[in-house]
Motif scaffolding. Structure first.
Motif, short mmCIF file in Angstrom:
data_model
loop_
_atom_site.label_atom_id
_atom_site.label_comp_id
_atom_site.label_asym_id
_atom_site.label_seq_id
_atom_site.Cartn_x
_atom_site.Cartn_y
_atom_site.Cartn_z
N ILE A 7 -1.42 -2.19 17.45
CA ILE A 7 -0.03 -2.08 17.01
C ILE A 7 0.11 -2.52 15.55
O ILE A 7 0.78 -1.86 14.74
N VAL A 8 -0.54 -3.65 15.20
CA VAL A 8 -0.48 -4.12 13.81
C VAL A 8 -1.10 -3.08 12.88
O VAL A 8 -0.56 -2.79 11.80
N LEU A 9 -2.22 -2.48 13.28
CA LEU A 9 -2.87 -1.47 12.45
C LEU A 9 -1.96 -0.26 12.25
O LEU A 9 -1.87 0.28 11.15
N SER A 10 -1.28 0.17 13.31
CA SER A 10 -0.37 1.32 13.18
C SER A 10 0.77 1.01 12.22
O SER A 10 1.22 1.88 11.47
N VAL A 11 1.25 -0.25 12.22
CA VAL A 11 2.31 -0.64 11.29
C VAL A 11 1.78 -0.65 9.86
O VAL A 11 2.45 -0.19 8.93
N LEU A 12 0.56 -1.15 9.66
CA LEU A 12 -0.02 -1.18 8.32
C LEU A 12 -0.23 0.22 7.77
O LEU A 12 0.10 0.50 6.60
N TRP A 13 -0.80 1.12 8.58
CA TRP A 13 -1.01 2.49 8.10
C TRP A 13 0.28 3.27 8.04
O TRP A 13 0.47 4.11 7.17
N GLY A 14 1.20 3.03 8.98
CA GLY A 14 2.51 3.65 8.86
C GLY A 14 3.26 3.15 7.65
O GLY A 14 3.97 3.90 6.97
N GLY A 15 3.05 1.85 7.33
CA GLY A 15 3.69 1.29 6.14
C GLY A 15 3.21 1.90 4.85
O GLY A 15 3.91 1.86 3.83
N SER A 16 2.00 2.47 4.85
CA SER A 16 1.50 3.09 3.61
C SER A 16 2.41 4.23 3.17
O SER A 16 2.63 4.42 1.96
N PHE A 17 2.96 4.98 4.12
CA PHE A 17 3.87 6.07 3.76
C PHE A 17 5.17 5.50 3.19
O PHE A 17 5.76 6.07 2.27
N PHE A 18 5.61 4.35 3.72
CA PHE A 18 6.80 3.68 3.19
C PHE A 18 6.54 3.18 1.77
O PHE A 18 7.37 3.38 0.87
N PHE A 19 5.42 2.51 1.56
CA PHE A 19 5.10 1.99 0.23
C PHE A 19 5.03 3.11 -0.80
O PHE A 19 5.52 2.97 -1.93
N VAL A 20 4.41 4.22 -0.42
CA VAL A 20 4.36 5.37 -1.34
C VAL A 20 5.76 5.88 -1.62
O VAL A 20 6.10 6.25 -2.75
N GLY A 21 6.61 5.91 -0.58
CA GLY A 21 7.98 6.36 -0.77
C GLY A 21 8.75 5.51 -1.76
O GLY A 21 9.63 6.02 -2.48
N VAL A 22 8.43 4.23 -1.84
CA VAL A 22 9.06 3.34 -2.82
C VAL A 22 8.54 3.61 -4.22
O VAL A 22 9.30 3.61 -5.21
N ALA A 23 7.23 3.86 -4.34
CA ALA A 23 6.60 3.96 -5.66
C ALA A 23 6.70 5.35 -6.28
O ALA A 23 6.74 5.48 -7.51
N VAL A 24 6.73 6.40 -5.46
CA VAL A 24 6.58 7.75 -6.00
C VAL A 24 7.74 8.21 -6.89
O VAL A 24 7.51 9.04 -7.79
N PRO A 25 8.96 7.71 -6.75
CA PRO A 25 10.00 8.14 -7.71
C PRO A 25 9.80 7.54 -9.10
O PRO A 25 10.43 8.00 -10.06
N PRO B 122 6.80 3.22 -18.59
CA PRO B 122 7.64 2.01 -18.55
C PRO B 122 7.18 1.06 -17.45
O PRO B 122 6.66 1.50 -16.42
N MET B 123 7.36 -0.22 -17.66
CA MET B 123 6.96 -1.22 -16.67
C MET B 123 7.82 -1.04 -15.42
O MET B 123 9.03 -1.09 -15.47
N PRO B 124 7.17 -0.82 -14.26
CA PRO B 124 7.94 -0.67 -13.03
C PRO B 124 8.57 -1.99 -12.61
O PRO B 124 8.11 -3.07 -12.98
N GLY B 125 9.62 -1.90 -11.80
CA GLY B 125 10.30 -3.09 -11.31
C GLY B 125 9.51 -3.77 -10.21
O GLY B 125 8.49 -3.26 -9.72
N TRP B 126 10.00 -4.94 -9.81
CA TRP B 126 9.31 -5.72 -8.79
C TRP B 126 9.18 -4.99 -7.46
O TRP B 126 8.14 -5.12 -6.80
N PRO B 127 10.17 -4.24 -7.00
CA PRO B 127 9.98 -3.51 -5.73
C PRO B 127 8.79 -2.55 -5.76
O PRO B 127 8.03 -2.46 -4.79
N VAL B 128 8.60 -1.86 -6.89
CA VAL B 128 7.49 -0.92 -7.00
C VAL B 128 6.16 -1.68 -7.08
O VAL B 128 5.17 -1.30 -6.43
N LEU B 129 6.12 -2.76 -7.84
CA LEU B 129 4.90 -3.57 -7.92
C LEU B 129 4.54 -4.15 -6.55
O LEU B 129 3.37 -4.17 -6.16
N ALA B 130 5.54 -4.61 -5.83
CA ALA B 130 5.30 -5.13 -4.49
C ALA B 130 4.79 -4.04 -3.56
O ALA B 130 3.91 -4.28 -2.72
#
Length: 292
Positions: free
Chosen positions: A10-28, A204-212
């Motif tokens: 379950i933890v692994l699925s959250v980590l790999w599922g979270g990768s799509f979320f993290f990309v969604g934050v950074a890609v814009p 430009p330097m990305p904000g803290w949400p993107v760096l996180a």
């Protein structure tokens, strides 16, 4: 599997599922190749520190590193890049659902490239059901720009399947050594391309949400996820670890809908149901339990 194995899954699925979320934050904010380089480069640095601490040897020999470079290309460079590019046009939830076709491609690639993993009738029916699910999801996208993004996700899943067959040659290597080798090679392949194409010093330097998000993508969804995945294989076997494919879209869709405000369409749910049916048929355990 034991209770602790299920918790790891379950933890692994959250980590790999979270990768799509993290990309969604950074890609814009950041170019795709820069995001991918940050992911594999930071993961390589983390693993370079972790391996000596847990007394896992580094890969040795030019033949081993050459094979790891191929693995890094098909398991990291190609799929990571295609998913990031695709998520510029489609939701993280839809990308994660299309990622779930990886085992379907794996069955086909293994049949064509190996002698001991041939395609049986149940597996063939599972593959057909799974790709029927893909057709259902893409039904409303034909003629639109998103069809190319969805095709990119399928190409990424195919690349993962090719890497899975290639990775059979690393069975005697400590799994985290292989993980370190492939992300290191991926970073070295991407670095000159990013320097020429993206010129990150001019961004430009990305904000803290993107760096996180970048740190989470590298440390949680790559370095830590690899450690959990290979540990799960060692404890519960590859077949049980395969169950993570069912669970990744759950966390990815939940994060996308709740945090990123993405929409989940009925045809995506129907398509995921058909993909899950196909994976269940390929796995075979549900059918055996129903018969027993």
């Amino acid at each position: 599997m034991s209770g602790s194995d299920w918790l790891r899954l379950i933890v692994l699925s959250v980590l790999w599922g979270g990768s799509f979320f993290f990309v969604g934050v950074a890609v814009p904010v950041l170019p795709p190749l820069t995001i991918v380089l940050a992911r594999v480069g930071l993961a390589a640095l983390v693993l370079a520190v972790v391996l000596p601490l847990i007394r896992v040897p580094m890969p040795k020999g030019w033949r081993v590193w050459a094979a790891l470079a191929v693995m890094g290309f098909f398991n990291n460079v190609v799929p990571f890049t295609l998913f990031v590019v695709a998520q510029g046009q489609i939701s993280s939830g839809l990308a994660s659902i299309l990622n779930a076709t990886t085992p379907l491609w794996g069955v086909v690639v293994a049949h064509l490239a190996t002698r001991d993993e041939r395609l049986s009738w149940p597996k063939a029916l599972g593959v057909l059901a799974g790709f029927a699910g893909v057709a259902v999801m893409m039904g409303g996208a034909w003629g639109s720009g998103t069809v190319l993004a969805q095709a990119a996700c399928l190409g990424a899943a195919l690349s993962y399947a090719l890497a899975g067959v290639w990775g059979r040659r690393f069975r005697g290597m400590p799994p985290l050594s292989a993980a370190f080798g492939q992300v290191s090679c991926a970073a070295l392949m991407l670095l000159p391309v990013v320097l020429v194409v993206d010129q990150p010093w001019s961004l430009p330097m990305p904000g803290w949400p993107v760096l996180a998000a970048l740190v989470g993508l590298a440390v949680l969804s790559t370095a830590l996820a690899y450690q959990l995945y290979f540990g799960l294989i060692a404890r519960a076997g590859a077949v049980n670890a395969f169950l993570v494919t069912f669970l990744i879209p759950v966390s990815a869709i939940a994060l996308g809908v709740l945090v990123l405000g993405e929409a989940l369409l009925a045809r995506q749910v129907a398509g995921m149901a058909l993909i899950a049916l196909g994976l269940a048929v390929i796995d075979g355990r549900l059918w055996r339990r129903l018969r027993g």
